[in-house]
Motif scaffolding. Structure first.
Motif, PDB file in Angstrom:
ATOM      1  N   ILE A  34       0.839  -1.207   0.000  1.00 21.75           N
ATOM      2  CA  ILE A  34       0.000   0.000   0.000  1.00 21.75           C
ATOM      3  C   ILE A  34       0.867   1.247   0.000  1.00 21.75           C
ATOM      4  O   ILE A  34       0.574   2.231  -0.686  1.00 21.75           O
ATOM      5  N   PHE A  35       1.947   1.220   0.758  1.00 22.59           N
ATOM      6  CA  PHE A  35       2.863   2.359   0.852  1.00 22.59           C
ATOM      7  C   PHE A  35       3.437   2.722  -0.515  1.00 22.59           C
ATOM      8  O   PHE A  35       3.611   3.904  -0.833  1.00 22.59           O
ATOM      9  N   LEU A  65      -5.280   1.353  -6.431  1.00 21.44           N
ATOM     10  CA  LEU A  65      -5.306  -0.088  -6.206  1.00 21.44           C
ATOM     11  C   LEU A  65      -5.975  -0.832  -7.356  1.00 21.44           C
ATOM     12  O   LEU A  65      -5.462  -1.860  -7.826  1.00 21.44           O
ATOM     13  N   PHE A  66      -7.093  -0.320  -7.833  1.00 19.29           N
ATOM     14  CA  PHE A  66      -7.822  -1.004  -8.913  1.00 19.29           C
ATOM     15  C   PHE A  66      -6.976  -1.080 -10.181  1.00 19.29           C
ATOM     16  O   PHE A  66      -6.859  -2.143 -10.801  1.00 19.29           O
ATOM     17  N   ILE A 115      -0.890 -10.023  -3.905  1.00 23.77           N
ATOM     18  CA  ILE A 115      -1.824  -9.496  -2.920  1.00 23.77           C
ATOM     19  C   ILE A 115      -3.110  -9.108  -3.626  1.00 23.77           C
ATOM     20  O   ILE A 115      -3.096  -8.384  -4.626  1.00 23.77           O
ATOM     21  N   GLY A 116      -4.228  -9.585  -3.114  1.00 25.41           N
ATOM     22  CA  GLY A 116      -5.516  -9.281  -3.703  1.00 25.41           C
ATOM     23  C   GLY A 116      -6.205  -8.128  -3.008  1.00 25.41           C
ATOM     24  O   GLY A 116      -5.766  -7.631  -1.969  1.00 25.41           O
ATOM     25  N   LYS A 117      -7.321  -7.699  -3.605  1.00 25.98           N
ATOM     26  CA  LYS A 117      -8.080  -6.579  -3.055  1.00 25.98           C
ATOM     27  C   LYS A 117      -8.624  -6.906  -1.662  1.00 25.98           C
ATOM     28  O   LYS A 117      -8.620  -6.047  -0.767  1.00 25.98           O
ATOM     29  N   ASP A 118      -9.067  -8.133  -1.449  1.00 23.89           N
ATOM     30  CA  ASP A 118      -9.621  -8.512  -0.148  1.00 23.89           C
ATOM     31  C   ASP A 118      -8.570  -8.428   0.954  1.00 23.89           C
ATOM     32  O   ASP A 118      -8.863  -8.021   2.084  1.00 23.89           O
ATOM     33  N   THR A 119      -7.340  -8.810   0.626  1.00 24.83           N
ATOM     34  CA  THR A 119      -6.250  -8.738   1.616  1.00 24.83           C
ATOM     35  C   THR A 119      -5.984  -7.294   2.026  1.00 24.83           C
ATOM     36  O   THR A 119      -5.798  -6.999   3.215  1.00 24.83           O
ATOM     37  N   VAL A 120      -5.985  -6.396   1.056  1.00 19.07           N
ATOM     38  CA  VAL A 120      -5.719  -4.981   1.346  1.00 19.07           C
ATOM     39  C   VAL A 120      -6.811  -4.396   2.229  1.00 19.07           C
ATOM     40  O   VAL A 120      -6.526  -3.745   3.255  1.00 19.07           O
TER      41      VAL A 120
END
Length: 458
Positions: free
Chosen positions: A48-49, A58-59, A71-76
């Protein structure tokens, strides 16, 4: 293309170095962010950083053809929505370590350290179902917008400004809240405490931010803020925390004790004798602000300054009455550092733009990550531009400058002495010239080479 690849590699190396040197993994663990299953919190945090430095949100990053992230969207979003994470503690630990280990060694002990407090609009004007979303008054546009108030506490030594803590405030008036708080959160968690704080009055939260920052080991002699927080009750409460206040005042019904009378700010200005001409400092006086808990009077100095933009005056208050008028103005100028900070985070670090989460926890988490990015860039700038980071080489250069200055002064004195000798009779001047020659011969050879006058013969 080679230049682009080189810049990307340099950016990634700088991020890796920052995470290692500041021990981000340990700080996350100490802030109650540890791995339960799947990807570790350190990996998610770094992902994320780094998003803002890729130029994508992100998308777009996850759907890019060259994306190699596992890393998937759900993890973030699971990471951002955690109610147990103590993001304020994380920011305290990080900023305290950076100030103690990297900033203070480059700052003189005589330089005053200050806290800076200000709020800014956290705009979510197109949102409808964000938790605790409210109508917030924007001071710049003088109208109500939809979002939050980002109350931020910064620390500055006059050169580097770092964010220390913040609170994302909703409205204290329930009628102005557009969406309620979740009712299924454990009241023992940090998430519930954050939500309760968000609906409190900003002056109360301000005092708590300062108290918590001092408890985390971040010290400052003064606190600076504008007229939106300059209430006597708030100032007296901050004085109880052993922090001197320098703030802007606005003309309100608040009265100050002066020569036995209770005067408003306008009445106080009219009663003072002004400096003549185009003086920038018009007048100053010491007033009684209120009473302490033991009944003693609390004194403060008010300085009236000419407003450059219009034919009016501005008033600054300092609880340290021993400060000179010029020093009060000089210290208050540092408050502009936090305005630069807000501009940088909103325009370049994607504050309130990178994610569209509806959870209040996600907003706090992402704001902390944006502040962490700014800390990395601020430290990098200080280490790049401050010559004191050169260590022994800097001190050797300072010693050489002092030696050159001494040699120039000595050369000037000897030159003036020679001019005097020309006006003295030759018999006397000869003996004085002999003494002068013996004096020059006794100067160390290194300084003799620096002298600008090679010959000392009369």
């Amino acid at each position: 293309m080679n230049q682009i690849v080189s810049d990307v590699v340099l950016c990634q190396n700088q991020i890796d170095s920052f995470f290692v040197n500041q021990r981000i993994a340990l700080l996350l663990k100490q802030s109650n962010m540890s791995k339960k299953f799947g990807v570790s919190s350190m990996v998610v945090m770094r992902f994320i950083f780094s998003l803002v430095f890729t130029g994508k949100n992100l998308f777009r990053y996850l759907h890019a053809s060259d994306s190699v992230s596992e890393i998937g969207k759900d993890t973030v979003y699971r990471f951002l929505n955690s109610t147990t994470a103590n993001w304020r503690k994380f920011l305290h630990l990080l900023s305290a370590a950076v100030i103690r280990e990297q900033i203070l060694p480059l700052t003189s002990d005589k330089t005053p350290k200050v806290f800076i407090v200000d709020d800014s609009l956290y705009n979510r004007n197109r949102s409808k179902k964000v938790e605790l979303l409210s109508r917030v008054h924007d001071h710049n546009e003088n109208r109500f917008l939809v979002g939050f108030r980002l109350l931020t506490l910064g620390w500055s030594d006059g050169t580097t400004c770092l964010p220390v803590s913040f609170s994302l405030l909703s409205s204290a008036n329930e009628k102005n809240r557009l969406f309620p708080m979740r009712d299924d959160i454990d009241k023992r968690t940090n998430g519930f405490k954050r939500r309760c704080e968000s609906v409190r009055k900003s002056p109360q939260v301000l005092v708590e931010l300062v108290t918590q920052a001092k408890a985390a080991g971040i010290a400052a002699e003064y606190i600076l803020f504008d007229s939106w927080f300059s209430f006597p009750a708030t100032i007296i409460r901050l004085l109880e925390e052993k922090v001197q206040v320098i703030c802007m005042l606005k003309a309100m019904k608040t009265t100050y004790g002066y020569q036995g009378f209770q005067l408003t700010l306008n009445e106080l200005y009219k009663s003072l004798r002004k400096r003549t001409g185009r003086a920038k400092i018009l007048a100053s006086c010491v007033v009684t602000l209120g009473s302490a808990a033991d009944g003693s009077a609390i004194m403060a100095k008010i300085v009236f300054v000419r407003d450059r933009s219009r034919r009016n005056w501005l008033a600054l208050l300092s609880t340290d009455v021993h400060l000179a008028d010029e020093e009060i103005i000089k210290l208050y100028k540092r408050r502009w550092d936090i305005e630069v900070f807000f501009k940088m985070t909103k325009s370049f670090l994607n504050l309130a733009k990178e994610f569209q989460g509806r959870s209040y926890d996600a907003l706090v988490a992402h704001t902390t990550i944006v502040f962490t990015r700014y800390i990395m860039l601020a430290v990098s700038q200080r280490m790049t531009k401050d010559p004191r980071t050169l260590g022994l080489l800097f001190h050797a250069g300072c010693d050489e400058l002092r030696q050159v200055s001494f040699a120039e002064a000595l050369t000037m004195l000897l030159g003036l002495f020679q001019q005097v000798l020309k006006e003295i009779p030759v018999s006397i001047a000869g003996r004085i010239q002999a003494l002068l020659d013996s004096f020059v011969a006794g100067i160390p050879a290194m300084l003799q080479r620096m002298l600008l006058i090679p010959a000392w013969k009369y």
